[in-house]
Structure formats: structure tokens, C-alpha cells
Scaffold this motif. Structure first.
Motif, PDB file in Angstrom:
ATOM      1  N   VAL A 157      75.184  57.100  80.276  1.00 17.13           N
ATOM      2  CA  VAL A 157      74.334  57.538  79.211  1.00 17.13           C
ATOM      3  C   VAL A 157      73.446  56.598  78.402  1.00 17.13           C
ATOM      4  CG1 VAL A 157      74.117  59.030  77.380  1.00 17.13           C
ATOM      5  CG2 VAL A 157      75.300  60.016  79.164  1.00 17.13           C
ATOM      6  N   PRO A 158      74.184  55.376  78.018  1.00 18.66           N
ATOM      7  CA  PRO A 158      73.496  54.552  77.163  1.00 18.66           C
ATOM      8  C   PRO A 158      72.381  53.801  77.978  1.00 18.66           C
ATOM      9  CG  PRO A 158      75.744  54.213  76.997  1.00 18.66           C
ATOM     10  CD  PRO A 158      75.798  55.499  77.834  1.00 18.66           C
ATOM     11  N   LEU A 159      72.815  53.461  79.297  1.00 18.71           N
ATOM     12  CA  LEU A 159      71.933  52.613  80.358  1.00 18.71           C
ATOM     13  C   LEU A 159      70.780  53.583  80.617  1.00 18.71           C
ATOM     14  CD1 LEU A 159      74.400  51.413  82.966  1.00 18.71           C
ATOM     15  CD2 LEU A 159      73.092  50.147  81.377  1.00 18.71           C
ATOM     16  N   LEU A 160      70.956  54.885  80.786  1.00 13.62           N
ATOM     17  CA  LEU A 160      70.032  55.601  80.938  1.00 13.62           C
ATOM     18  C   LEU A 160      68.558  55.966  79.701  1.00 13.62           C
ATOM     19  CD1 LEU A 160      71.207  58.262  83.377  1.00 13.62           C
ATOM     20  CD2 LEU A 160      69.246  56.997  83.706  1.00 13.62           C
ATOM     21  N   TRP A 161      69.522  56.031  78.596  1.00  9.34           N
ATOM     22  CA  TRP A 161      68.879  55.911  77.311  1.00  9.34           C
ATOM     23  C   TRP A 161      67.810  54.671  77.231  1.00  9.34           C
ATOM     24  CZ3 TRP A 161      67.165  53.648  72.795  1.00  9.34           C
ATOM     25  CH2 TRP A 161      66.874  54.094  71.757  1.00  9.34           C
ATOM     26  N   TRP A 162      68.385  53.372  77.511  1.00 15.06           N
ATOM     27  CA  TRP A 162      67.596  52.245  77.492  1.00 15.06           C
ATOM     28  C   TRP A 162      66.334  52.313  78.349  1.00 15.06           C
ATOM     29  CZ3 TRP A 162      66.715  49.192  73.633  1.00 15.06           C
ATOM     30  CH2 TRP A 162      67.528  49.101  72.581  1.00 15.06           C
ATOM     31  N   LEU A 163      66.696  52.717  79.646  1.00 11.60           N
ATOM     32  CA  LEU A 163      65.877  52.829  80.863  1.00 11.60           C
ATOM     33  C   LEU A 163      64.601  53.794  80.437  1.00 11.60           C
ATOM     34  CD1 LEU A 163      67.478  53.233  84.134  1.00 11.60           C
ATOM     35  CD2 LEU A 163      66.144  51.212  83.406  1.00 11.60           C
ATOM     36  N   SER A 164      65.030  54.841  79.916  1.00  6.11           N
ATOM     37  CA  SER A 164      64.071  55.795  79.350  1.00  6.11           C
ATOM     38  C   SER A 164      63.000  55.323  78.229  1.00  6.11           C
ATOM     39  CB  SER A 164      64.822  57.157  79.156  1.00  6.11           C
ATOM     40  OG  SER A 164      63.940  57.906  78.325  1.00  6.11           O
ATOM     41  N   THR A 204      69.879  62.093  79.867  1.00  7.68           N
ATOM     42  CA  THR A 204      70.935  61.892  78.921  1.00  7.68           C
ATOM     43  C   THR A 204      71.685  63.042  78.214  1.00  7.68           C
ATOM     44  OG1 THR A 204      69.283  61.984  77.268  1.00  7.68           O
ATOM     45  CG2 THR A 204      69.860  59.633  78.030  1.00  7.68           C
ATOM     46  N   ALA A 205      71.142  64.302  78.693  1.00  3.77           N
ATOM     47  CA  ALA A 205      71.659  65.577  77.913  1.00  3.77           C
ATOM     48  C   ALA A 205      73.113  65.751  78.541  1.00  3.77           C
ATOM     49  CB  ALA A 205      70.679  66.740  78.159  1.00  3.77           C
ATOM     50  N   LEU A 206      73.389  65.424  79.621  1.00  5.11           N
ATOM     51  CA  LEU A 206      74.612  65.846  80.016  1.00  5.11           C
ATOM     52  C   LEU A 206      75.259  67.118  80.148  1.00  5.11           C
ATOM     53  CD1 LEU A 206      77.488  63.286  78.487  1.00  5.11           C
ATOM     54  CD2 LEU A 206      76.710  63.692  80.914  1.00  5.11           C
ATOM     55  N   SER A 207      74.213  68.068  80.562  1.00  2.00           N
ATOM     56  CA  SER A 207      74.549  69.468  80.905  1.00  2.00           C
ATOM     57  C   SER A 207      73.342  70.209  81.737  1.00  2.00           C
ATOM     58  CB  SER A 207      73.964  70.311  79.366  1.00  2.00           C
ATOM     59  OG  SER A 207      72.692  69.994  79.028  1.00  2.00           O
ATOM     60  N   ALA A 208      73.912  71.358  82.154  1.00  2.00           N
ATOM     61  CA  ALA A 208      72.987  72.172  83.203  1.00  2.00           C
ATOM     62  C   ALA A 208      71.668  71.958  82.735  1.00  2.00           C
ATOM     63  CB  ALA A 208      73.447  73.387  83.395  1.00  2.00           C
ATOM     64  N   ASP A 209      71.306  71.956  81.318  1.00  2.00           N
ATOM     65  CA  ASP A 209      70.032  72.308  80.784  1.00  2.00           C
ATOM     66  C   ASP A 209      69.295  70.947  80.961  1.00  2.00           C
ATOM     67  OD1 ASP A 209      70.151  74.681  79.870  1.00  2.00           O
ATOM     68  OD2 ASP A 209      70.530  74.053  77.740  1.00  2.00           O
ATOM     69  N   GLY A 210      69.873  69.720  81.002  1.00  2.00           N
ATOM     70  CA  GLY A 210      69.297  68.308  81.360  1.00  2.00           C
ATOM     71  C   GLY A 210      69.002  68.352  82.663  1.00  2.00           C
ATOM     72  N   ILE A 211      69.897  68.728  83.704  1.00  2.00           N
ATOM     73  CA  ILE A 211      69.554  68.776  84.949  1.00  2.00           C
ATOM     74  C   ILE A 211      68.215  69.646  85.244  1.00  2.00           C
ATOM     75  CG2 ILE A 211      70.281  69.013  87.399  1.00  2.00           C
ATOM     76  CD1 ILE A 211      73.213  68.802  86.423  1.00  2.00           C
ATOM     77  N   ALA A 212      68.157  70.754  84.727  1.00  2.00           N
ATOM     78  CA  ALA A 212      67.217  71.627  84.780  1.00  2.00           C
ATOM     79  C   ALA A 212      65.939  71.229  84.318  1.00  2.00           C
ATOM     80  CB  ALA A 212      67.216  73.040  84.019  1.00  2.00           C
ATOM     81  N   ALA A 213      65.934  70.669  82.986  1.00  2.00           N
ATOM     82  CA  ALA A 213      64.708  69.975  82.542  1.00  2.00           C
ATOM     83  C   ALA A 213      64.231  68.783  83.231  1.00  2.00           C
ATOM     84  CB  ALA A 213      65.046  69.380  81.214  1.00  2.00           C
TER      85      ALA A 213
END
Lengths: 165, 489
Positions: free
Chosen positions: B272-279, B316-325
């Protein structure tokens, strides 16, 4: 005995790879690549992968490298011009590579107990075991590779075709 | 469960492979003077059939085939339909803009179709070796397509740059797979998740995760792995850029979702922190880089880096909502980007008659429909309401905010502001008075194929902006497959 062989051919492999990068004439680089490929084959054999070792010698050291050297000789490629490269590559590239290598070395060494050790030359993977994996469990990726080769052929034809006017 | 014949699980891929082989067989026996555009229509037919087959797969029971290497579920169907649609529109753009006398046109369509096979395999694979082979098929066909303008110096340059850097990144990806195998002893995604819990080698798995992130980061052109993007986009033919800036990226994002949420959910405190920085980096680097560009294709290249950053924020959302988004954003981004490159390949032509922003001055006067469509896509890229881009950004950032990443939301908002600036500059150029000697005068009438392609993308962008419910529900169904699979184990 196995350990001695491992160090000889492991060292040869690294030396060949370094020489490949440092040589300025393409044909010298291609010849050092043969050294790399052949010593890799010995390492595979030490790990008990006899089929892989044979395939490595026949396919890589044999067929592919012969093609490489033929192409280089037919093109009559000369010595490469040495460029200075970009400063950014030196400033970031070498430290970056050094950090990556030391990080991986740290991970492998610190986990060496959990990774366990295997006796060199203690067992042999039979061709039967290998084909069970290749033609059963991994049948789909094996077959799909043919599409990959088809793409490569199609692309080579498209890019190498003579311009018609 | 195994009553479904295995071949049905890879039906769209089989259809596309057969189409590609047909093109290879028919093209050489065609008379020399005949136009190869009929091959383009043949590949359109094949893609339509594959699209239909993907939709048909939706009613199959969820299951795996070929010794657990391929899985059809709502997630794979969602991305199959997306990729087939992208390929469809970019084929139409290529049919309309490629010069009639081009001698490698047959190979062009063949490569597009085969590349699509690789992308489809990437999205339905649940075994990392199939993912890898699919990735290689799609990458190698795009390397070759990037170099297709052999006469211009920039064409081969784009191809070589893409090939060298791309192979380097692929090596990282493969090394990552090898490390995951070392840590867990398997390459099947669901088994990796199971065994990781009891593995004694979490550190090795983390190293594998890092390597895989580098490889995928390159494929989706996320900063700091974005250096190749502007040069390659500038040198490649515009219809190819439309394809490679969307379809392989959508497939790579699907792979990343499968690996992170399917195989490595237990390592989320690392990724999650790695993707935060990538994003955050991709958004900022992309938008700041785009500000300085005068060349339209380079500007759109930097904009695609920024959009990769927006999409990664949803991870980074770690939920089904994040995947859907993330899935929803992939659709909206694909619709507007394929659309805008269809217009660029019409206005600029295969050989880039128009390159700079000034060259596009007055396009909306010379070609009102096409100019208007381009302005509409640009507004969607900004994220103005009633366009797909608005809802895409909205879902992504609300998913990130729900998980407490306030700063990521703020960085995203600031970046959208910067983005609006350079997109508006291009819109202003479209609607200002053209100068007399403009290269615009050579613009042909839009062909049927182009009108169809642009109509489809405009309609998709509008529908996503006004009634996004249906697509969002499908994205949520796709996201739910991750959670039902892991719950049933």
C-alpha cells in the motif's frame, strides 16, 4: 568435487558476462556469450537438471549462437563507437544497481536458514518428471508460446521487408 | 463444475488466434494491387466475435480450466470486453488513417489481433507463467507496431527504445515471479495466497513483490518508470498509440489487481505505501511534464502517465470498492484516450502531418464533428461533470479517501487543476481562428470507419458520465470475485 566445479563455472560465467559488456567488437561479445551459455549449462547439470543442461547446450550455445555469429559476420559489423553515456546514468545507474545487488544479497543471506540447502549433484530430475510438468500442468502456457513465436515471425517479416516504390 | 468444456474458457482467445492466422494465410495470396483494408475489416469481424464470446462467457459458472491456469469469472469477462472494445476502435482508426499503398498493412492487422490474444490471456490467467507469456505476446507485438513507420527516423527509434527498456522491465517481472515461487513453491495465484500465511520466507516474497511492481510499473508507464513514454508515443503511428496507451495498460492493471488482491493480500502493509508513492509520483510527474509540451502526442503521453497515477490511487483502498473503482477508471480512461487518438490519427494522418499544438489551431472549424469530439474527450480527460472522466476520478478518489489517504486525495485534486490548464490550452487552440497556410488544409473527409469509431467512443464516454450505474455494477461484480474466492477457501 561438485563445489569446486560450481566455483569454476560460476566464476567463468560471471567473467564471460563482464567481458561481453566490456568488449567493443560485436564478435568478441558474441563469443563471450557462448562461454556464459555453456558454463550455465554446467551449473544446471550440477543442480540435477540434466535435460535442461542438454537443451541449453544444443539450443543456446549451439543453434542460437551460431545464428548470432553468422549475422554479425554477414553484416560485417565493425567496432562500436564508444559514447560517453549520460551523466544521469552514471549518477543513478551504478549506485542503483549496487543497492539492488546488496539488497538481494542481504535477503538471500539473512534467509539462508529458511531457504535450506540442497546437496549439489544429489538428485537428477528425470525427463519424465519434466514432461509431466511441461505437457500436463503447464500445457496451456506451453501451447500459447506458439502464438508468441508467430508474433515474432510476423514482426520480423514486416520490419525487414524491402520498401517497394 | 467441470461440465463446461475447457475450450469454452478460452473461446475469445481462440477466435482471435484463428482470425490472425486467417489474415496471415489470405494476405499473401491477394492480388498485389488490392487494398489490404479488407484484412482490417476481417480483423474487426474477428474482434466482434471475440467480444460476443466474452459476453457469452459471463453465463458460464465460475471455474478454472487447463489444470487451474485459466479462470473465467466476472472480472475476466469485464476486462475481456474492455480490451476487445479498445481493439475494435483502434482497428477502425487504423483502417481509416493507414495509407492505402502501405505494403505491411496486412501484418499490421495481424499483429494487433495477436497482441489482443496476449492481453486477453493476461486478464483471465490465474497462474503466473500464463500471465508472463500473455504479457510477452502483447509487449512484443506493440514493440513491433511502434516501429512501423520505417521511413521516418523516429519510428525505428521508438521501436528500439521500447524494445530495450521493455525487455529490461520484463526481466524484473520474471525475476519477481521466480522469487515468489522460491518463497511459496507455486506459481498459481490462489495457492500463493494460501501458502504465504505459513511461509517462512515473507522477506523473499516482499522482494518478489517489489520486482513485480517494477515490471508492471513500466508497462503502465507509472513514474519513476515512465521515461520511455513520450519518445515512444511521438515516434509510433497514432492509431498504434491509441491502442498501446490503453489496451496493454488495462491488461497490466488487471494483472496487478489479480496479483496484489489475489496472491499477496497478506503483504498489503508493504504494497500500500509503495503504491501510494507510485500514484503520487506519476500524477505529479505526468502533469508537470505535460505543462511544458508543445507537441500534442508528447502532451498526451505525459497525460497518460498522470492518468496511470490516478488509477493507481484506487489500489490503496484495500477493498472491493477500490478494485471496482480501478476497473471503472480503466474503462473511462480507455474510452476517452482511444477516442482522442482516433481523432489525432485522422487529423494528423498516419505520418503525423500535424504535430504541434499550433498545428491544431482551427480544427473545429475545418472539421466540426471531429474537432468537437476531440474537445469533448479533452473535457473528459480534465474530469468535467457529465463525462466519463468525472465519475472515474470521483470513484477513485472517494475510494482512496474512505481508506484514510487524505493527502493522496489532495495531491490528486491539485493535479487535476494542473491538468485542466494544459487540456484547456489544447481546446482553445481547436477553437481559435486558423491561419491561412495551416497544414490543416490537407485534411480529408472523415471516412465511415473513423466516424463509427469516434461515435462509439463519444457514446461510451457520455454514457459513463451520465448513467455509470450499469458499468459500475459490472465492475463491482468483478471485484466481488476476489472476495468470494478467498472466503470460500
Amino acid at each position: 568435487m561438485h563445489l569446486v566445479l560450481f566455483f569454476i563455472f560460476g566464476g567463468l560465467c560471471v567473467a564471460g558476462a563482464l567481458n561481453l559488456l566490456l568488449q567493443r567488437h560485436p564478435i568478441n561479445s558474441a563469443l563471450s556469450l557462448i562461454v556464459v551459455m555453456s558454463s550455465l549449462a554446467v551449473l544446471y547439470l550440477l543442480l540435477g537438471a540434466e535435460f535442461l543442461a542438454a537443451a541449453q547446450v544444443i539450443v543456446y550455445s549451439g543453434a542460437i549462437m551460431v545464428l548470432f555469429t553468422f549475422v554479425i559476420m554477414l553484416l560485417n559489423a565493425g567496432r562500436e563507437d564508444r559514447t560517453h553515456g549520460s551523466k544521469a546514468a552514471y549518477a543513478l545507474g551504478f549506485p542503483g544497481a549496487a543497492i539492488l545487488v546488496s539488497l538481494l544479497a542481504y535477503i538471500f543471506l539473512s534467509n539462508s536458514r529458511e531457504l535450506g540447502s540442497a546437496e549439489l549433484g544429489a538428485y537428477i530430475v528425470s525427463t519424465g518428471d519434466l514432461s509431466n510438468v511441461l505437457f500436463r500442468d503447464l500445457l496451456l502456457p506451453f501451447e500459447v508460446t506458439s502464438v508468441l513465436i508467430l508474433v515474432a515471425i510476423l514482426g520480423a517479416v514486416a520490419l525487414a521487408r524491402k520498401e517497394e516504390n | 463444475m467441470n461440465t463446461v468444456p475447457q475450450i469454452f474458457r478460452i473461446l475469445p482467445e481462440v477466435i482471435l488466434t484463428v482470425t490472425g492466422v486467417l489474415i496471415m494465410l489470405i494476405e499473401p495470396v491477394m492480388p498485389k494491387s488490392a487494398s489490404r483494408k479488407s484484412m482490417g475489416w476481417l480483423s474487426v469481424l474477428g474482434t466482434l466475435a471475440a467480444l460476443g464470446a466474452s459476453l457469452w462467457q459471463y453465463q458460464l459458472p465460475v471455474g478454472t480450466a487447463y489444470f487451474g491456469t485459466i479462470q473465467t469469472d466476472a472480472f475476466s469477462v469485464f476486462f475481456h470486453v474492455l480490451i476487445c472494445s479498445i481493439v475494435l476502435v483502434s482497428l477502425l482508426a487504423a483502417i481509416s488513417s493507414a495509407p492505402r499503398e502501405m505494403d505491411t498493412l496486412g501484418e499490421y492487422f495481424g499483429l494487433v489481433v495477436f497482441g489482443a490474444v496476449g492481453m486477453l490471456f493476461m486478464t483471465s490467467a490465474v497462474e503466473l507463467l500464463v500471465v508472463f507469456i500473455g504479457l510477452e505476446i502483447s509487449s512484443i507485438s506493440t514493440y513491433i507496431l511502434a516501429a512501423f513507420r520505417r521511413k521516418s527516423a523516429k519510428g525505428p527509434e521508438a521501436g528500439i527504445k521500447y524494445l530495450l527498456l521493455g525487455s529490461f522491465a520484463t526481466a524484473f517481472f520474471l525475476y519477481g515471479i521466480a522469487m515468489l515461487f522460491g518463497a511459496t513453491g507455486t506459481t498459481v495465484i490462489s495457492q500463493i495466497a494460501d501458502r504465504l500465511g505459513s511461509s517462512h520466507l515473507p522477506l523473499l516474497a516482499v522482494a518478489g513483490l517489489g520486482m513485480i511492481l517494477i515490471g508492471i510499473g513500466f508497462k503502465v508507464s507509472a513514474a519513476p518508470f515512465q521515461v520511455w513514454t513520450p519518445d515512444v508515443y511521438e515516434g509510433s503511428p497514432s492509431p498504434v498509440v491509441g491502442l498501446m496507451s490503453t489496451a496493454p495498460k488495462a491488461a497490466a492493471f488487471a494483472v496487478l489487481l489479480r496479483i496484489l488482491y489475489g496472491a499477496l493480500p497478506t503483504l498489503h502493509e508493504y504494497w500500500v505505501p509503495l503504491l501510494w508513492w507510485l500514484s503520487a509520483l506519476s500524477m505529479t510527474v505526468g502533469n508537470l511534464g505535460a505543462l511544458r509540451q508543445r507537441n500534442v502526442k508528447r502532451l498526451l503521453a505525459y497525460s497518460s502517465i498522470a492518468h496511470a497515477g490516478y488509477l493507481l490511487a484506487a489500489f490503496t483502498a484495500l477493498s472491493a470498492d477500490g478494485i471496482a473503482a480501478a476497473s471503472f477508471y480503466a474503462v473511462t480512461y480507455a474510452a476517452m484516450n482511444v477516442g482522442i487518438f482516433a481523432v489525432v490519427s485522422y487529423a494528423g494522418g498516419y505520418d503525423d502531418r500535424l504535430t504541434l499544438i499550433e498545428d491544431y489551431r482551427g480544427l473545429a472549424y475545418r472539421a466540426p464533428v471531429m474537432g468537437g469530439a476531440m474537445a469533448f474527450f479533452l473535457m473528459s480527460l480534465i474530469g468535467i461533470p457529465f463525462t466519463g472522466g468525472f465519475f472515474g476520478k470521483f470513484y477513485v478518489f472517494s475510494a482512496a479517501l474512505h481508506s484514510g489517504f487524505l493527502w493522496l486525495g489532495i495531491i490528486g485534486l491539485l493535479n487535476s487543476g494542473i491538468g485542466a490548464f494544459y487540456y484547456l490550452r489544447l481546446i482553445a487552440a481547436l477553437y481559435s481562428k486558423p491561419s491561412e497556410a495551416a497544414p490543416l488544409n490537407q485534411i480529408p473527409r472523415p471516412s465511415f470507419a473513423l466516424l463509427l469509431g469516434v461515435f462509439l467512443t463519444v457514446a461510451a464516454t457520455l454514457i459513463l458520465g451520465i448513467v455509470p450505474g450499469r458499468v459500475l455494477a459490472m465492475a463491482k461484480a468483478g471485484a466481488a470475485t476476489f472476495y468470494s474466492v478467498s472466503a470460500s477457501k
